[in-house]
Design an enzyme around this catalytic site. Structure first.
Site, PDB file in Angstrom:
ATOM      1  N   CYS A   1      -8.501  -1.902   7.532  1.00 45.10           N
ATOM      2  CA  CYS A   1      -7.080  -1.818   7.346  1.00 45.10           C
ATOM      3  C   CYS A   1      -6.411  -1.283   6.844  1.00 45.10           C
ATOM      4  O   CYS A   1      -5.690  -0.180   7.816  1.00 45.10           O
ATOM      5  CB  CYS A   1      -6.805  -3.233   6.046  1.00 45.10           C
TER       6      CYS A   1
ATOM      7  N   HIS B   1      -1.264  -5.760   1.668  1.00 49.44           N
ATOM      8  CA  HIS B   1      -2.453  -6.833   1.815  1.00 49.44           C
ATOM      9  C   HIS B   1      -2.148  -8.025   0.935  1.00 49.44           C
ATOM     10  O   HIS B   1      -1.229  -7.754  -0.147  1.00 49.44           O
ATOM     11  CB  HIS B   1      -3.677  -5.869   0.728  1.00 49.44           C
TER      12      HIS B   1
ATOM     13  N   GLU C   1       0.934  -1.332  -0.222  1.00 51.44           N
ATOM     14  CA  GLU C   1      -0.096  -0.199  -0.153  1.00 51.44           C
ATOM     15  C   GLU C   1       0.428   1.184  -0.014  1.00 51.44           C
ATOM     16  O   GLU C   1       2.250   1.373   0.863  1.00 51.44           O
ATOM     17  CB  GLU C   1      -0.710   0.124   1.508  1.00 51.44           C
TER      18      GLU C   1
END
Length: 215
Positions: free
Chosen positions: A143, A167, A80
């Site tokens: 998350c 992820h 991310e």
């Protein structure tokens, strides 16, 4: 001894397992180049997850924090880029909370960028033959909540510590209940996370290569 904190989540959304914890728990007490890996499980609950994360950071005193979460439907290991300051839950968390358009940190900045060399990490994982890519959104569920809270803490109080969020796809045993959904073996995820840690510890300045998206 230097330590790395890596976290995974408990199952949520009706799943029997969460691939993040199934893999991460295998890494507890692993030694990598003189660095000890410490694994902790986080609850899939707004607020509670950040409390558990902050307690773990206080206990472990890590040089690197990697938070790992499930992204059912994604085929790659996705690292991310950014976390945004909003909780907007499509489904309730494991305590029944379902915040809508709520800030994670009152008066906090709109977003935080990762503190990881994400493009170098993606390149290294791909070179090992494992699908990986940069992700431009961590969602608006727990998350993203954890990623934002982690980066807020590091920016405010632990500026020398690296940290971010990765992820991972479903495991094959989950994908059988989601026809057409991609999956990845636990062994491949484990190799990818070990590479991610190694690269994050070694690389101070990320690669200047494309990792963007057109939508």
């Amino acid at each position: 001894m230097r330590r790395v904190l890596i976290t995974g989540f408990e199952p949520f959304g009706g799943e029997r397992i969460n691939p993040s914890w199934e893999v991460v728990k295998q890494m507890n007490d692993l030694m990598m180049g003189g660095v000890r890996i410490v694994a902790r499980q986080l609850p899939c609950a707004f607020g509670e997850a950040l409390t558990a994360l902050n307690t773990a950071i206080d206990d472990v005193q890590p040089v690197l924090v990697l938070a790992i979460g499930q992204a059912g439907g994604r085929a790659d290991i996705t690292i991310e880029r950014v976390a945004i300051n909003v909780d907007d839950a499509r489904i309730p968390d494991n305590l029944g909370n379902q915040p809508v358009d709520q800030p994670i940190i009152q008066e906090g900045p709109a977003a935080y960028f990762t503190r990881l060399p994400i493009k170098a990490m993606v390149q290294g994982i791909r070179e090992a033959g494992i699908p990986a890519s940069v992700s431009q959104t961590a969602g608006t569920y727990v998350c993203n909540h954890v990623m934002y809270g982690l980066l807020h803490r590091l920016n405010q109080f632990n500026n020398e510590v690296k940290g971010g969020f990765i992820h991972i796809p479903y495991l094959p045993e989950q994908a059988v209940d989601h026809p057409g959904a991609p999956s990845m073996s636990a062994q491949s995820v484990l190799v990818a996370l070990e590479l991610a840690i190694s690269i994050a510890l070694q690389i101070e300045h990320d690669l200047h290569i494309t990792g963007g998206a057109v939508h």
